[in-house]
Design a protein around this motif. Structure first.
Motif, PDB file in Angstrom:
ATOM      1  N   TYR A 172     -62.317 -13.222 -16.113  1.00 10.02           N
ATOM      2  CA  TYR A 172     -61.699 -13.817 -14.409  1.00 10.02           C
ATOM      3  C   TYR A 172     -61.578 -14.716 -13.849  1.00 10.02           C
ATOM      4  O   TYR A 172     -63.220 -15.633 -13.887  1.00 10.02           O
ATOM      5  N   LEU A 173     -60.550 -14.870 -13.487  1.00  6.38           N
ATOM      6  CA  LEU A 173     -60.689 -16.862 -13.660  1.00  6.38           C
ATOM      7  C   LEU A 173     -59.673 -17.221 -12.146  1.00  6.38           C
ATOM      8  O   LEU A 173     -59.502 -16.512 -11.541  1.00  6.38           O
ATOM      9  N   GLY A 174     -60.289 -18.339 -11.679  1.00  3.19           N
ATOM     10  CA  GLY A 174     -60.633 -18.818 -10.598  1.00  3.19           C
ATOM     11  C   GLY A 174     -61.237 -19.853  -9.865  1.00  3.19           C
ATOM     12  O   GLY A 174     -61.961 -21.005 -11.169  1.00  3.19           O
ATOM     13  N   TYR A 175     -61.716 -20.266  -8.902  1.00  8.59           N
ATOM     14  CA  TYR A 175     -62.163 -21.655  -8.659  1.00  8.59           C
ATOM     15  C   TYR A 175     -63.281 -21.392  -8.333  1.00  8.59           C
ATOM     16  O   TYR A 175     -63.964 -20.543  -7.624  1.00  8.59           O
ATOM     17  N   VAL A 176     -64.654 -22.344  -8.482  1.00  7.35           N
ATOM     18  CA  VAL A 176     -66.040 -22.135  -9.293  1.00  7.35           C
ATOM     19  C   VAL A 176     -66.642 -22.718  -8.341  1.00  7.35           C
ATOM     20  O   VAL A 176     -66.348 -24.126  -7.912  1.00  7.35           O
ATOM     21  N   HIS A 177     -67.158 -22.078  -6.972  1.00  7.18           N
ATOM     22  CA  HIS A 177     -67.674 -23.444  -6.060  1.00  7.18           C
ATOM     23  C   HIS A 177     -68.950 -22.176  -5.798  1.00  7.18           C
ATOM     24  O   HIS A 177     -69.212 -21.495  -6.298  1.00  7.18           O
ATOM     25  N   ASP A 178     -69.799 -23.103  -4.803  1.00  7.12           N
ATOM     26  CA  ASP A 178     -70.724 -22.364  -4.363  1.00  7.12           C
ATOM     27  C   ASP A 178     -70.890 -22.682  -2.541  1.00  7.12           C
ATOM     28  O   ASP A 178     -69.960 -22.046  -1.950  1.00  7.12           O
ATOM     29  N   VAL A 198     -63.689  -8.843 -17.646  1.00  2.00           N
ATOM     30  CA  VAL A 198     -63.382  -7.752 -17.548  1.00  2.00           C
ATOM     31  C   VAL A 198     -63.723  -6.479 -19.200  1.00  2.00           C
ATOM     32  O   VAL A 198     -62.802  -6.893 -20.017  1.00  2.00           O
ATOM     33  N   PHE A 199     -64.550  -6.277 -18.749  1.00  6.63           N
ATOM     34  CA  PHE A 199     -64.866  -4.417 -19.901  1.00  6.63           C
ATOM     35  C   PHE A 199     -64.421  -3.897 -19.570  1.00  6.63           C
ATOM     36  O   PHE A 199     -65.152  -3.115 -18.661  1.00  6.63           O
ATOM     37  N   VAL A 200     -63.570  -2.829 -21.053  1.00  5.39           N
ATOM     38  CA  VAL A 200     -64.079  -1.536 -20.591  1.00  5.39           C
ATOM     39  C   VAL A 200     -65.237  -0.999 -20.911  1.00  5.39           C
ATOM     40  O   VAL A 200     -65.987  -1.262 -21.332  1.00  5.39           O
ATOM     41  N   LEU A 201     -64.771  -0.037 -19.988  1.00  4.73           N
ATOM     42  CA  LEU A 201     -66.729   0.852 -20.183  1.00  4.73           C
ATOM     43  C   LEU A 201     -67.323   1.546 -21.349  1.00  4.73           C
ATOM     44  O   LEU A 201     -65.983   1.948 -21.925  1.00  4.73           O
TER      45      LEU A 201
END
Length: 203
Positions: A92-98, A164-167
């Motif tokens: 899951y990629l995106g903007y990494v922030h605090d 993301v993983f399959v259960l």
């Protein structure tokens, strides 16, 4: 055209930037960045490290045409092949922030490191994983989940991400089939997500 946009998956929509790696906030301290990107040697000998790059052929972005689907008129993510239990699907990629750089209105913000209050937000930049829907109103249960993982970034370094993983099949084995080809990949956003969403709508 930005480099990140030069190679995007089929079905990618809108002005959202397609990412091949996380985008880091400029306000994130060097100490926090160092907590996410660590020497591979610091991990235990049994730690699993993944190599990954998009676009991801094991999934496909699909418009939602079913009027009864909660995301009708939007998009969903489907399996492009059989995905067995416990398998890694994609990051899951995106903007990494605090917390100093958080978009309170975002529906795409996941926790990356709770202790350091670091999140990853895919509202304006992300990958195929941003199209994964919540199972509520679609199925009786999710078939996938978010898990922490480490990705090999080269030069002896690994990066902490959310994947993301399959259960798993479960003790009863009722999820032993995993996710079939063409099936929608569904997670649980958590009850907190929907409580906050309702509060915002009422406000």
């Amino acid at each position: 055209m930005p480099k990140s946009q030069s190679f995007v998956p089929k079905g990618w929509v809108g002005q959202t930037i397609y990412l091949h790696a996380p985008s880091y906030s400029k306000t994130l301290s060097s100490d926090k960045v160092k907590a996410l990107i660590v020497p591979k040697s610091e991990l235990g000998p049994n730690a699993q490290v993944y190599k990954t790059s998009g676009p991801y052929p094991n999934v496909k972005i699909t418009p939602v045409s079913d009027a009864s689907h909660p995301a009708h008129g939007q998009h969903a993510l489907h399996a492009n092949q059989h995905l067995p239990p416990d398998c890694f699907v994609l990051p899951y990629l995106g903007y990494v922030h605090d917390q100093t750089d958080t978009d309170e209105a975002s529906d795409y913000d996941l926790s990356l490191d709770r202790e350091l209050a670091i999140g990853v937000d895919a509202s304006n930049a992300g990958n195929e994983a941003r199209f994964i829907n919540d199972y509520r109103g679609v199925s009786t249960a999710p078939n996938a989940e978010f898990r922490d993982l480490y990705v090999d970034t080269g030069n002896g370094k690994v990066e902490k991400r959310v994947g993301v993983f399959v259960l798993s099949a479960g003790k009863s084995g009722k999820r032993a089939k995993g996710v079939g080809r063409g099936q929608e990949i569904l997670v649980s956003y958590g009850k907190g997500f929907w409580t906050e969403r309702r509060s915002a709508e009422e406000a």
